[in-house]
Design a protein around this motif. Structure first.
Motif, mmCIF file in Angstrom:
data_model
loop_
_atom_site.group_PDB
_atom_site.id
_atom_site.type_symbol
_atom_site.label_atom_id
_atom_site.label_comp_id
_atom_site.label_asym_id
_atom_site.label_seq_id
_atom_site.Cartn_x
_atom_site.Cartn_y
_atom_site.Cartn_z
ATOM 1 N N LEU A 181 -20.069 0.326 12.339
ATOM 2 C CA LEU A 181 -20.591 -0.963 12.800
ATOM 3 C C LEU A 181 -19.559 -1.721 13.623
ATOM 4 C CD1 LEU A 181 -22.633 -2.246 9.721
ATOM 5 C CD2 LEU A 181 -23.515 -1.717 11.989
ATOM 6 N N LEU A 182 -18.310 -1.670 13.190
ATOM 7 C CA LEU A 182 -17.257 -2.337 13.957
ATOM 8 C C LEU A 182 -17.112 -1.711 15.336
ATOM 9 C CD1 LEU A 182 -14.466 -2.894 11.257
ATOM 10 C CD2 LEU A 182 -16.033 -4.578 12.223
ATOM 11 N N LYS A 183 -17.334 -0.399 15.439
ATOM 12 C CA LYS A 183 -17.249 0.279 16.729
ATOM 13 C C LYS A 183 -18.356 -0.161 17.685
ATOM 14 C CE LYS A 183 -13.681 2.725 15.683
ATOM 15 N NZ LYS A 183 -12.384 2.422 16.353
ATOM 16 N N LEU A 184 -19.505 -0.548 17.131
ATOM 17 C CA LEU A 184 -20.642 -0.935 17.963
ATOM 18 C C LEU A 184 -20.578 -2.392 18.419
ATOM 19 C CD1 LEU A 184 -23.643 0.730 16.070
ATOM 20 C CD2 LEU A 184 -22.422 1.579 18.082
ATOM 21 N N SER A 185 -19.757 -3.195 17.773
ATOM 22 C CA SER A 185 -19.732 -4.620 18.087
ATOM 23 C C SER A 185 -19.073 -4.878 19.438
ATOM 24 C CB SER A 185 -18.978 -5.380 16.994
ATOM 25 O OG SER A 185 -18.852 -6.740 17.340
ATOM 26 N N CYS A 186 -19.629 -5.868 20.166
ATOM 27 C CA CYS A 186 -19.015 -6.295 21.419
ATOM 28 C C CYS A 186 -18.191 -7.566 21.217
ATOM 29 C CB CYS A 186 -20.080 -6.519 22.493
ATOM 30 S SG CYS A 186 -21.417 -7.609 21.993
ATOM 31 N N SER A 187 -17.958 -7.935 19.950
ATOM 32 C CA SER A 187 -17.109 -9.081 19.627
ATOM 33 C C SER A 187 -15.705 -8.603 19.273
ATOM 34 C CB SER A 187 -17.704 -9.879 18.459
ATOM 35 O OG SER A 187 -19.014 -10.285 18.727
ATOM 36 N N ASP A 188 -14.826 -9.555 19.078
ATOM 37 C CA ASP A 188 -13.468 -9.246 18.630
ATOM 38 C C ASP A 188 -13.507 -8.933 17.137
ATOM 39 O OD1 ASP A 188 -10.789 -8.993 18.225
ATOM 40 O OD2 ASP A 188 -10.314 -11.128 18.462
ATOM 41 N N THR A 189 -13.125 -7.727 16.765
ATOM 42 C CA THR A 189 -13.196 -7.285 15.366
ATOM 43 C C THR A 189 -11.830 -7.303 14.683
ATOM 44 O OG1 THR A 189 -12.926 -4.959 16.016
ATOM 45 C CG2 THR A 189 -15.181 -5.807 15.890
ATOM 46 N N TYR A 190 -10.862 -7.957 15.282
ATOM 47 C CA TYR A 190 -9.498 -7.944 14.733
ATOM 48 C C TYR A 190 -9.477 -8.508 13.308
ATOM 49 C CZ TYR A 190 -4.554 -9.044 14.091
ATOM 50 O OH TYR A 190 -3.274 -9.152 13.590
ATOM 51 N N LEU A 191 -10.167 -9.641 13.077
ATOM 52 C CA LEU A 191 -10.160 -10.265 11.752
ATOM 53 C C LEU A 191 -10.799 -9.339 10.724
ATOM 54 C CD1 LEU A 191 -9.590 -12.684 9.950
ATOM 55 C CD2 LEU A 191 -11.779 -13.671 10.683
ATOM 56 N N ASN A 192 -11.900 -8.696 11.093
ATOM 57 C CA ASN A 192 -12.553 -7.763 10.172
ATOM 58 C C ASN A 192 -11.621 -6.628 9.784
ATOM 59 O OD1 ASN A 192 -14.628 -9.082 12.006
ATOM 60 N ND2 ASN A 192 -15.988 -8.176 10.489
ATOM 61 N N GLU A 193 -10.930 -6.060 10.774
ATOM 62 C CA GLU A 193 -10.041 -4.936 10.501
ATOM 63 C C GLU A 193 -8.855 -5.357 9.646
ATOM 64 O OE1 GLU A 193 -9.032 -3.288 14.247
ATOM 65 O OE2 GLU A 193 -11.071 -2.652 14.723
ATOM 66 N N MET A 194 -8.325 -6.560 9.916
ATOM 67 C CA MET A 194 -7.198 -7.035 9.121
ATOM 68 C C MET A 194 -7.601 -7.293 7.673
ATOM 69 S SD MET A 194 -4.406 -6.932 10.758
ATOM 70 C CE MET A 194 -5.050 -5.390 11.406
ATOM 71 N N MET A 195 -8.816 -7.818 7.467
ATOM 72 C CA MET A 195 -9.267 -8.067 6.096
ATOM 73 C C MET A 195 -9.491 -6.760 5.350
ATOM 74 S SD MET A 195 -9.042 -11.208 5.684
ATOM 75 C CE MET A 195 -9.738 -11.248 4.037
ATOM 76 N N ILE A 196 -9.949 -5.725 6.055
ATOM 77 C CA ILE A 196 -10.101 -4.416 5.411
ATOM 78 C C ILE A 196 -8.747 -3.868 4.998
ATOM 79 C CG2 ILE A 196 -10.760 -2.000 5.817
ATOM 80 C CD1 ILE A 196 -12.992 -3.035 7.613
ATOM 81 N N LEU A 197 -7.759 -4.010 5.878
ATOM 82 C CA LEU A 197 -6.439 -3.441 5.607
ATOM 83 C C LEU A 197 -5.651 -4.238 4.573
ATOM 84 C CD1 LEU A 197 -5.347 -2.467 9.237
ATOM 85 C CD2 LEU A 197 -5.948 -0.919 7.373
ATOM 86 N N THR A 198 -5.945 -5.520 4.426
ATOM 87 C CA THR A 198 -5.182 -6.360 3.492
ATOM 88 C C THR A 198 -5.964 -6.601 2.209
ATOM 89 O OG1 THR A 198 -5.998 -8.342 4.668
ATOM 90 C CG2 THR A 198 -3.840 -7.467 5.306
ATOM 91 N N GLU A 199 -6.974 -7.455 2.273
ATOM 92 C CA GLU A 199 -7.744 -7.795 1.081
ATOM 93 C C GLU A 199 -8.481 -6.584 0.522
ATOM 94 O OE1 GLU A 199 -11.318 -9.071 -1.126
ATOM 95 O OE2 GLU A 199 -11.251 -8.082 0.824
ATOM 96 N N GLY A 200 -9.053 -5.768 1.420
ATOM 97 C CA GLY A 200 -9.767 -4.583 0.969
ATOM 98 C C GLY A 200 -8.860 -3.584 0.279
ATOM 99 N N SER A 201 -7.644 -3.426 0.809
ATOM 100 C CA SER A 201 -6.707 -2.485 0.186
ATOM 101 C C SER A 201 -6.245 -2.979 -1.176
ATOM 102 C CB SER A 201 -5.504 -2.258 1.109
ATOM 103 O OG SER A 201 -4.810 -3.469 1.332
ATOM 104 N N LEU A 202 -6.117 -4.308 -1.340
ATOM 105 C CA LEU A 202 -5.736 -4.842 -2.649
ATOM 106 C C LEU A 202 -6.809 -4.541 -3.696
ATOM 107 C CD1 LEU A 202 -4.236 -8.342 -1.701
ATOM 108 C CD2 LEU A 202 -3.003 -6.327 -2.515
ATOM 109 N N ILE A 203 -8.071 -4.662 -3.290
ATOM 110 C CA ILE A 203 -9.173 -4.395 -4.206
ATOM 111 C C ILE A 203 -9.139 -2.949 -4.689
ATOM 112 C CG2 ILE A 203 -11.700 -4.153 -4.309
ATOM 113 C CD1 ILE A 203 -10.822 -6.993 -4.607
ATOM 114 N N LEU A 204 -8.676 -2.036 -3.844
ATOM 115 C CA LEU A 204 -8.606 -0.626 -4.238
ATOM 116 C C LEU A 204 -7.309 -0.295 -4.955
ATOM 117 C CD1 LEU A 204 -9.757 2.276 -4.146
ATOM 118 C CD2 LEU A 204 -8.593 2.542 -1.943
ATOM 119 N N PHE A 205 -6.180 -0.746 -4.418
ATOM 120 C CA PHE A 205 -4.896 -0.254 -4.916
ATOM 121 C C PHE A 205 -4.411 -0.975 -6.171
ATOM 122 C CE2 PHE A 205 -4.468 1.127 -0.385
ATOM 123 C CZ PHE A 205 -4.519 2.475 -0.664
ATOM 124 N N ILE A 206 -4.841 -2.196 -6.417
ATOM 125 C CA ILE A 206 -4.456 -2.851 -7.672
ATOM 126 C C ILE A 206 -5.082 -2.137 -8.869
ATOM 127 C CG2 ILE A 206 -4.728 -4.955 -9.051
ATOM 128 C CD1 ILE A 206 -4.186 -6.584 -6.563
#
Length: 308
Positions: A181-206
């Motif tokens: 879905l992020l690949k299909l968006s014509c908007s700036d997806t930087y915030l989405n990707e950063m939240m996946i790499l930060t908050e999302g990773s905490l949810i998995l790795f903790i």
């Protein structure tokens, strides 16, 4: 929220090759039926046997329920699309599917961590087990897991909903996954990707770190057991649980923590592993090595209908 120009998406499924679609349909149908049947049997066996009304089986019952829901968010849509030769899913339906997929994925992660903690207390502090693992704590751990999972997924869903999708609406996947879905968006997806790499990773790795720490202590405690048979029994049970954890965590990490990579066949295979295969394997892993659960299943299956 921005109004998206795309009103629906097209799910390409598992394979673009027509000769592979029928075998894949049958394979997914068999795995889904095995998942639902296996996990429902676990739930019924635990619910009907008073001897299994303990914290360990309470968490296992919740895990089985989550696994049924987890698999049901993706596989039925794949089967229906194949039967009706349709690939369309609405924009709101796509976000809804994404929400529930990742909510149940988070719940799987949290419950596996809670079960590891339960085994840690049972093996390392057996004399204090009943005072530490109370009914109130069990309810609090499960309720807290549901709350955190919903808040986490709500964040990512709202971030996805603010994006615009202008032209391409073809998702090379069998469900509405966040990376395509992020690949299909014509908007700036930087915030989405950063939240996946930060908050999302905490949810998995903790939770994964908690599981790893629990098993380090469990291993040390088991190695002090004088009986070789007792050590083997503990290691075989814990090894099965740890194998599921490693498979689940490794496949999720490979797919979601490199958002800049292109969605490939390897990503699809990894996604199938954690969305379809792992929920199917869990009831077999936790029942085949558990004598009490096998006894409860046998008793339930051979019970006369009128006695139910």
């Amino acid at each position: 929220m921005n109004q998206s120009r795309v009103s629906e998406f097209l799910l390409l499924g598992l394979s673009w090759q027509p000769q592979q679609q029928q075998p894949l349909f049958l394979l997914f149908l068999i795995m889904y039926l095995a998942t639902v049947l296996g996990n429902l049997l676990i739930i019924l066996a635990i619910g009907t046997d008073p001897r299994l009304h303990t914290p360990m089986y309470f968490f296992l019952c919740n895990l089985s329920f989550v696994d049924v829901c987890f698999s049901s968010t993706t596989v039925p849509k794949v089967l229906v699309n194949h039967i009706f030769r349709s690939q369309a899913i609405s924009f709101s339906g796509c976000l809804t599917q994404m929400y529930f997929v990742f909510m149940f994925a988070d719940m799987d992660t949290f419950l596996l961590a809670v079960m590891a903690y339960d085994r840690f207390v049972a093996i390392c502090h057996p004399l204090h087990y009943t005072t530490k693992i109370t009914h109130q704590l069990c309810a609090l751990l499960v309720t807290g897991s549901w709350v955190i999972a919903n808040l986490n997924v709500l964040l990512h869903t709202l971030l996805m909903a603010r994006l615009s999708f202008c032209a391409d609406n073809v998702i090379p996947h069998f469900f509405c996954d966040v990376t395509p879905l992020l690949k299909l968006s014509c908007s700036d997806t930087y915030l989405n990707e950063m939240m996946i790499l930060t908050e999302g990773s905490l949810i998995l790795f903790i939770p994964f770190s908690c599981i790893l720490a629990s098993y380090v202590h469990i291993t040390c405690a088991v190695l002090r057991v004088p009986s070789p048979r007792g050590r083997w029994k503990a290691f075989s049970t814990c090894g099965s649980h740890l194998a599921v954890v490693l498979l689940f965590s490794a496949t999720i990490s490979a797919v979601y923590f490199n958002p800049s990579s292109s969605h490939s066949a390897e990503d699809t295979a990894a996604t199938v592993m954690y969305t379809v295969v792992t929920p199917m394997l869990n009831p077999f892993i936790y029942s085949l090595r558990n004598r009490d659960l096998k006894r409860a299943l046998w008793k339930m299956i051979h019970r006369k209908p009128f006695s139910l």
